[in-house]
Scaffold this active site. Structure first.
Site, PDB file in Angstrom:
ATOM      1  N   ASP A  95       0.858  -1.178   0.000  1.00 44.62           N
ATOM      2  CA  ASP A  95       0.000   0.000   0.000  1.00 44.62           C
ATOM      3  C   ASP A  95       0.896   1.229   0.000  1.00 44.62           C
ATOM      4  O   ASP A  95       1.579   1.504   0.988  1.00 44.62           O
ATOM      5  CB  ASP A  95      -0.899  -0.023   1.244  1.00 44.62           C
ATOM      6  CG  ASP A  95      -1.914   1.114   1.271  1.00 44.62           C
ATOM      7  OD1 ASP A  95      -1.702   2.123   0.577  1.00 44.62           O
ATOM      8  OD2 ASP A  95      -2.907   0.997   2.017  1.00 44.62           O
ATOM      9  N   HIS A  96       0.870   1.992  -1.109  1.00 47.60           N
ATOM     10  CA  HIS A  96       1.812   3.108  -1.252  1.00 47.60           C
ATOM     11  C   HIS A  96       1.480   4.285  -0.336  1.00 47.60           C
ATOM     12  O   HIS A  96       2.259   5.227  -0.221  1.00 47.60           O
ATOM     13  CB  HIS A  96       1.865   3.573  -2.709  1.00 47.60           C
ATOM     14  CG  HIS A  96       3.253   3.842  -3.187  1.00 47.60           C
ATOM     15  ND1 HIS A  96       4.194   4.500  -2.429  1.00 47.60           N
ATOM     16  CD2 HIS A  96       3.872   3.536  -4.351  1.00 47.60           C
ATOM     17  CE1 HIS A  96       5.322   4.603  -3.105  1.00 47.60           C
ATOM     18  NE2 HIS A  96       5.160   4.014  -4.277  1.00 47.60           N
ATOM     19  N   ARG A  97       0.333   4.248   0.340  1.00 49.49           N
ATOM     20  CA  ARG A  97       0.050   5.261   1.350  1.00 49.49           C
ATOM     21  C   ARG A  97       0.896   5.019   2.592  1.00 49.49           C
ATOM     22  O   ARG A  97       1.261   5.957   3.306  1.00 49.49           O
ATOM     23  CB  ARG A  97      -1.432   5.230   1.750  1.00 49.49           C
ATOM     24  CG  ARG A  97      -2.418   5.527   0.638  1.00 49.49           C
ATOM     25  CD  ARG A  97      -3.838   5.314   1.126  1.00 49.49           C
ATOM     26  NE  ARG A  97      -4.077   3.939   1.556  1.00 49.49           N
ATOM     27  CZ  ARG A  97      -5.209   3.490   2.079  1.00 49.49           C
ATOM     28  NH1 ARG A  97      -6.226   4.322   2.246  1.00 49.49           N
ATOM     29  NH2 ARG A  97      -5.350   2.223   2.449  1.00 49.49           N
TER      30      ARG A  97
END
Length: 465
Positions: free
Chosen positions: A435-437
């Site tokens: 998850d790039h968040r």
């Protein structure tokens, strides 16, 4: 002779707010005498197959649902004939239910007496809107029980009169039905309810959506249309329900909520396979199943100590990043009912022998269809072993609520550069989605590199712990 009463048992919420379950099979029949905690049915939730224990000792009076029926939480599924003092406190019930579980019935011993509430199973009561009764409270282990109609033995059932509604009144339905209507773009004000008192049912909504308002035709199994599984047919239609329905919804939610990024790393794992061969011959691992997945799982646990961002979740409601100080390691498992991801609780506290045994037990339970809802909840990071299907690499979709998932490819014998020369080596490809968040490119790359380094040279662990 002691007096007897009829008590109804309603389908409980078997964990995490599940709204419905499918009756797979009954273990009892009408007229059977059952004891407290005796398994009376096997049901499939959106996550797992669960055995239902009897909350009463008595005689089965009526089975309200047939195998294959999808039943909403709170609906009666079986009636018992029991003595006035039958029942037991929640602490005596079987461990098939979440903490706080108990019976789910209200008895009326004699006309004019005040109904007595008894302990209830978690999440009881899909309450009809507009009924005047309190709805199920979110995030609680003891919601209010919707009163259940009970009656003394050999009494005449009371006729139910339709409830009159006014045009301005909101159509009567349950929350799951309203959500289904919203998903299908159906205006409930235009749907005629065929349930008790004009209640709009799931079948009413599906029938309106598929047949321009005509009543739906109920089916209890795969439906074939011209062209299906039988001779002369070309299509077969199978209802989407149970584990497969839950998995589909979870994957859509994950794909369109968490911004996925995927990285790949191909590794020479010959040293890891050599280590496995040595361990299998050691006294400490006698009788313990060891596979490349065992070492990969241990490598993930070690790499997480150096890269904790991959063991976290995004809390949208509170606008916080929650980093876990423990690891519940999920392992994707293909079962006859669909994909499940049970997890090993506190896997980071286990040594290699204990981890290997936990992996074996997890796989056997999943294949037998006995994974519990508790085993499927609370995961913090997952592994999917696509190599068992002969696949080299892929782009795994995150298990909802987790920051990362590691895919293990097939181990193949390939020409590889080794000590300045080309040699045949055992090679596999790792696929990491995150998850790039929560995880930026550097953090994901460092984690993947650490896992690869451990599998390429297990001795590297000494430099990491």
């Amino acid at each position: 002779m002691s007096a007897t009463m009829i008590k109804e048992f309603r389908l409980p919420d078997l964990g995490e707010g599940l709204t419905e379950s499918e009756i797979l099979s009954w273990k009892v029949d009408v007229g059977d005498t059952v004891s407290l905690n005796q398994v009376i049915a096997e049901v499939e939730t959106a996550k797992a197959v669960v055995e239902l224990p009897s909350p009463f000792a008595g005689v089965i009076k009526e089975l309200h649902e047939q195998p294959g029926s999808v039943v909403e939480v709170g609906k009666p599924i079986v009636s018992f004939e029991v003595a006035d003092d039958a029942g037991a406190p929640p602490s005596q019930l079987s461990g098939a239910f979440p903490r706080g579980a108990g019976e789910s019935a209200v008895e009326t011993p004699n006309a004019g007496e005040t109904p007595k509430r008894e302990p209830n199973l978690v999440g009881y009561g899909a309450v009809v809107e507009g009924s005047g009764r309190p709805a199920r409270r979110p995030r609680t282990f003891a919601p209010v029980v919707e009163p259940v109609e009970t009656r003394p033995v050999e009494t005449t059932p009371v006729e139910t009169r339709p409830v009159e509604t006014t045009p301005a009144e909101r159509p009567r339905s349950t929350p799951p039905v309203r959500k289904l209507a919203k998903d299908l773009g159906v205006d409930l004000a235009q749907v005629a309810g065929t349930g008790p008192g004009g209640l709009i049912t799931r079948e009413d909504v599906q029938g309106f959506a598929g047949h321009a308002g005509e009543p739906a035709t109920a089916t209890s199994g795969p439906v074939s249309v011209p062209g299906g599984g039988r001779p002369g047919e070309r299509e077969t239609r199978t209802p989407i329900k149970g584990v497969r329905k839950h998995t589909a919804a979870a994957m859509v939610q994950s794909a369109f909520t968490a911004p996925h990024a995927t990285e790949f790393l191909t590794v020479d794992v010959t040293p890891s396979l050599d280590l496995l061969a040595k361990l299998k011959n050691s006294r400490e691992f006698t009788g313990i199943k060891l596979t490349p997945l065992t070492l990969a799982a241990k490598a993930v646990l070690i790499a997480l100590r150096r890269n904790p961002a991959l063991n976290s979740r995004w809390d949208e409601e509170n606008q916080e990043i929650v980093t876990f100080n423990y690891v519940n390691l999920g392992i994707a498992a293909a079962t006859p009912r669909g994909l499940t991801v049970p997890n090993i609780k506190d896997a980071d506290t286990m040594g290699l022998p204990q981890l290997a045994q936990a992996l074996t037990a997890l796989a056997e339970t999943a294949r037998a269809g006995r994974t519990t809802p508790a085993d499927l909840s609370g995961g913090t990071i997952s592994i999917t072993n696509i190599g068992v299907f002969g696949i080299d690499a892929g782009t795994p979709i995150l298990n909802p609520g987790e920051a990362a998932i590691l895919g293990l490819g097939a181990v193949r014998t390939m020409p590889w550069e080794y000590r300045g020369e080309v040699a045949l080596r055992q090679v596999l490809t790792l696929s990491l989605s995150f998850d790039h968040r929560l995880v930026d490119g550097e953090q994901g790359s460092r984690f993947l590199a650490d896992v690869g380094a451990i599998l390429a040279e297990p001795g590297m662990v000494l430099t990491m712990v």
